[in-house]
Design an enzyme around this catalytic site. Structure first.
Site, mmCIF file in Angstrom:
data_model
loop_
_atom_site.group_PDB
_atom_site.id
_atom_site.type_symbol
_atom_site.label_atom_id
_atom_site.label_comp_id
_atom_site.label_asym_id
_atom_site.label_seq_id
_atom_site.Cartn_x
_atom_site.Cartn_y
_atom_site.Cartn_z
ATOM 1 N N THR A 1 10.634 -1.625 -5.236
ATOM 2 C CA THR A 1 10.684 -0.551 -4.245
ATOM 3 C C THR A 1 10.830 -1.116 -2.836
ATOM 4 O O THR A 1 11.494 -0.534 -1.978
ATOM 5 C CB THR A 1 9.402 0.306 -4.323
ATOM 6 O OG1 THR A 1 9.123 0.601 -5.687
ATOM 7 C CG2 THR A 1 9.549 1.602 -3.548
ATOM 8 N N ARG B 1 8.201 -9.018 -4.959
ATOM 9 C CA ARG B 1 6.754 -9.292 -4.895
ATOM 10 C C ARG B 1 6.307 -9.984 -6.164
ATOM 11 O O ARG B 1 6.594 -9.520 -7.262
ATOM 12 C CB ARG B 1 5.968 -7.994 -4.743
ATOM 13 C CG ARG B 1 6.156 -7.403 -3.389
ATOM 14 C CD ARG B 1 5.284 -6.196 -3.153
ATOM 15 N NE ARG B 1 5.840 -5.489 -2.015
ATOM 16 C CZ ARG B 1 5.376 -4.350 -1.541
ATOM 17 N NH1 ARG B 1 4.331 -3.790 -2.100
ATOM 18 N NH2 ARG B 1 5.948 -3.777 -0.499
ATOM 19 N N SER C 1 2.823 -6.307 1.527
ATOM 20 C CA SER C 1 2.288 -5.053 2.037
ATOM 21 C C SER C 1 0.796 -4.884 1.748
ATOM 22 O O SER C 1 -0.008 -5.698 2.150
ATOM 23 C CB SER C 1 3.116 -3.905 1.477
ATOM 24 O OG SER C 1 2.765 -2.711 2.107
ATOM 25 N N LYS D 1 11.171 -9.460 1.863
ATOM 26 C CA LYS D 1 12.186 -8.404 1.831
ATOM 27 C C LYS D 1 13.214 -8.675 2.925
ATOM 28 O O LYS D 1 12.890 -9.258 3.967
ATOM 29 C CB LYS D 1 11.551 -7.023 1.981
ATOM 30 C CG LYS D 1 10.632 -6.869 3.179
ATOM 31 C CD LYS D 1 9.933 -5.505 3.170
ATOM 32 C CE LYS D 1 8.896 -5.434 4.275
ATOM 33 N NZ LYS D 1 8.236 -4.136 4.359
ATOM 34 N N ASP E 1 2.934 -0.940 8.075
ATOM 35 C CA ASP E 1 3.849 0.208 8.001
ATOM 36 C C ASP E 1 3.186 1.465 7.444
ATOM 37 O O ASP E 1 3.762 2.544 7.495
ATOM 38 C CB ASP E 1 5.140 -0.133 7.230
ATOM 39 C CG ASP E 1 4.894 -0.662 5.842
ATOM 40 O OD1 ASP E 1 3.718 -0.795 5.441
ATOM 41 O OD2 ASP E 1 5.887 -0.954 5.144
ATOM 42 N N THR F 1 11.571 7.608 -4.030
ATOM 43 C CA THR F 1 10.526 6.780 -3.434
ATOM 44 C C THR F 1 11.114 5.491 -2.858
ATOM 45 O O THR F 1 11.970 4.867 -3.473
ATOM 46 C CB THR F 1 9.485 6.431 -4.528
ATOM 47 O OG1 THR F 1 8.829 7.640 -4.895
ATOM 48 C CG2 THR F 1 8.474 5.421 -4.029
ATOM 49 N N GLU G 1 4.260 10.193 0.496
ATOM 50 C CA GLU G 1 2.849 10.473 0.211
ATOM 51 C C GLU G 1 1.994 9.213 0.260
ATOM 52 O O GLU G 1 0.788 9.290 0.398
ATOM 53 C CB GLU G 1 2.704 11.166 -1.158
ATOM 54 C CG GLU G 1 3.418 10.518 -2.333
ATOM 55 C CD GLU G 1 2.943 9.150 -2.726
ATOM 56 O OE1 GLU G 1 1.722 8.953 -2.747
ATOM 57 O OE2 GLU G 1 3.790 8.284 -3.007
#
Ligand code: VG1
Ligand code: CO
Length: 541
Positions: free
Chosen positions: A18, A22, A113, A126, A281, A344, A364
């Site tokens: 996404t 990772r 993240s 990324k 973020d 997403t 969300e």
């Protein structure tokens, strides 16, 4: 400067999810693992010759080593200017800002993240493109393909660059600029918001505020923005020193992982609390004994955007990821602007912003942002709230409750089942998808399933189509169940079940209890227990 060609062999599984690649730190530390991926990114660009590249990360374990490796490879690949955050620090939104401001061809952001950091935890990388936003799916697919067949990468012999001193150093034909990671971003925030009224609010005695940086990247940013520029008292920020292991915690701003913040706000009767994640973020917003669901946050910000100087002429349009509740849709309807529903992941918003179709967007998963950058931006969202609170003089809960009475309310929750067996998870999704056609039209306890599908997205700007972006089940009473597998985990599979329900009832405080019938129906339709053996989610947000 002699360019060295190093022979290498592919690693399987270097597929960005996404948001970037990772993996466990130990996986990244294997010989040539990072190098293969970085070379594949460089090979995916039309040309690196003479270009600028931005490099920075969230300060987690392995950040500095990775940056030194990337600097040498970038020089060997022909980049002329490397813009690196001091101490290797650049939050994701700040990297986006810097890429745009200095016209770089892109940037490498080193972060996993909200995943934990440390020698046995996670690392990530990324690539963001020239617009400052995440690489498109086409680009990440091509990077992945290159990693499957890679045979060589380029590097040079050079001493490590001093990352801690701001300044410039030349190596061969390349100029390496170590920049203060905060200033450009803080200046942009000052352009967007009404710092004057916000300063009055934060430095005055009628408003108390706490920000939890979770020992992650936002520490230096909040020190500059909240304390230095907005005059908030020192104790307003906590856990503001970035640590390689985030103090052993998950730098994930939700009620579970930001428990210390929630406790302080509630026990000390503070007016406003906020937190951000590993790379800055995400955002969580709370008032006194009042949690703002991220879906509501997006809707409230969209409805009140014109109170913020940068958006006083109104919004061009809005967008939300498919699993995000439909609260913002009703705001868009009332404002007479378009609302887009995307899969997403932030990469799907970039084209809509570049094409001038939207100003605000959100997910969300505690992500909200605007077209000031091309990433989600935790501090921007917090500043939006402070600007609106300063302009209206309202409390967080009053603002949200007023919103509900005007627009109606969407109860929302997400249930995560982590580290489940990958094959069982895939099997479960396959069976669910196969059953959708026969489920549609059925009635369960008086509620009819009106639409059941696998979500596909056609990008209205470049026409690209993304299939299999999650199962949607919409009911005739305003309820909805969404089911998908995570694309950011590093161990097994994570099942995400999203539940939302429209209501006019403003008095509900226990969302889980109110959503119980929908939750039970979801568990039954998906067969969670049968496929995974689990009876309870690991995390509820
Ligand atoms: C999760 C969230 C998604 C978000 C992504 C990256 O992805 O659900 O909304 O864009 O993380 O956020 P997934 O595939 O695990 O559901 V960040 O702050 O972690 O880069
Ligand atoms: Co993040």
């Amino acid at each position: 400067m002699n360019r060295k060609v190093i022979t290498t062999t592919p690693y399987s599984g270097q597929k960005p999810g996404t948001s970037g690649l990772r993996k466990k730190v130990k996986v990244f530390q294997q010989p040539n693992y990072l190098e293969n991926f970085v070379q594949a990114v460089f090979d995916s660009l039309e040309s690196c010759q003479g270009q600028s590249l931005v490099i920075g990360g969230d300060g987690r374990y392995f950040n500095r080593e990775a940056i030194q490796t990337i600097i040498k490879m970038a020089i060997a690949n022909g980049f002329e200017t490397l813009i690196v955050g001091q101490a290797g620090i650049l939050s994701t939104p700040a990297a986006s800002c810097v890429i745009r401001k200095y016209g770089a061809v892109g940037g490498l952001v080193l972060s996993a993240s909200h995943n934990p950091g440390g020698p046995d935890e996670d690392f990530g990388i990324k690539f963001n493109r020239a617009n400052g936003g995440p690489a498109s799916e086409t680009q990440t697919d091509s990077i992945h393909q290159t990693t499957e067949t890679i045979t060589r990468y380029f590097t040079i012999d050079a001493e490590p660059v001093d990352l801690d001193s701001v300044g410039e150093v030349s190596i061969g034909n390349a100029l390496i600029k170590v920049i203060d990671p905060v200033t450009d971003y803080a200046d942009l925030m000052e352009e967007l918001f009404d710092f004057k009224i916000m300063k009055q609010l934060l430095s005055g005695s009628n408003f108390t505020f706490r920000f939890d940086a979770m020992h992650a990247v936002t520490g230096p940013y909040v020190q500059e923005i909240f304390i230095n520029r907005l005059g908030a008292p020192k104790e307003s920020v906590i856990n503001a020193i970035p640590k390689e292991d985030f103090g052993g915690h998950h730098p994930d701003p939700n009620l579970v992982h930001a428990a210390e913040l929630v406790k302080q706000v509630n026990e000390q009767g503070l007016d406003f609390g906020a937190a951000s994640d590993g790379d800055g973020d995400r955002n969580m917003i709370i008032g006194n004994h009042f949690y703002v669901n991220p879906c509501d946050s997006l809707a409230v910000l969209a409805a009140n955007a014109q109170k913020i100087p940068a958006y006083e002429d109104g919004l061009k349009g809005v967008a939300r990821s498919m699993p995000t509740s439909r609260a913002v849709d009703r705001v868009a309807e009332k404002l007479g602007i378009n609302c887009y529903e995307t899969p997403t992941g932030w990469k799907f918003f970039g084209n809509l912003m570049d094409d001038g179709r939207i100003s605000f967007c959100g997910e969300e998963s505690f992500g909200t942002s605007s077209d000031h950058v091309r990433e989600k931006d935790g501090l921007w969202a917090v500043l939006c709230w402070i600007n609106i609170l300063a302009a209206t003089g309202q409390s967080v809960s009053d603002l949200v409750k007023d919103h509900w009475s005007l627009f109606g309310r969407d109860l929302f929750t997400r249930h995560d089942y982590e580290s489940i067996d990958s094959d069982s998870a895939a099997n479960m999704m396959q069976q669910l998808t196969a059953s959708l056609d026969s489920l549609a039209g059925e009635t369960f306890d008086g509620v009819t399933l009106t639409l059941a599908d696998q979500f596909s997205y056609s990008d209205p700007v470049d026409g690209s189509v993304s299939h299999n972006q999650g199962v949607r089940m919409l009911f005739d009473n305003g309820g909805r169940i969404v089911v998908r597998l995570s694309g950011t985990g590093t161990a097994g599979a994570t099942l995400r079940v999203y539940l939302d329900q429209f209501t006019q009832d403003e008095s509900i405080t226990d969302t889980q209890a109110a959503l119980k019938p929908l939750i039970e129906l979801a568990n039954q339709l998906i067969g969670i227990k049968q496929f995974t053996g689990r009876t309870e989610p690991d995390v509820i947000t």
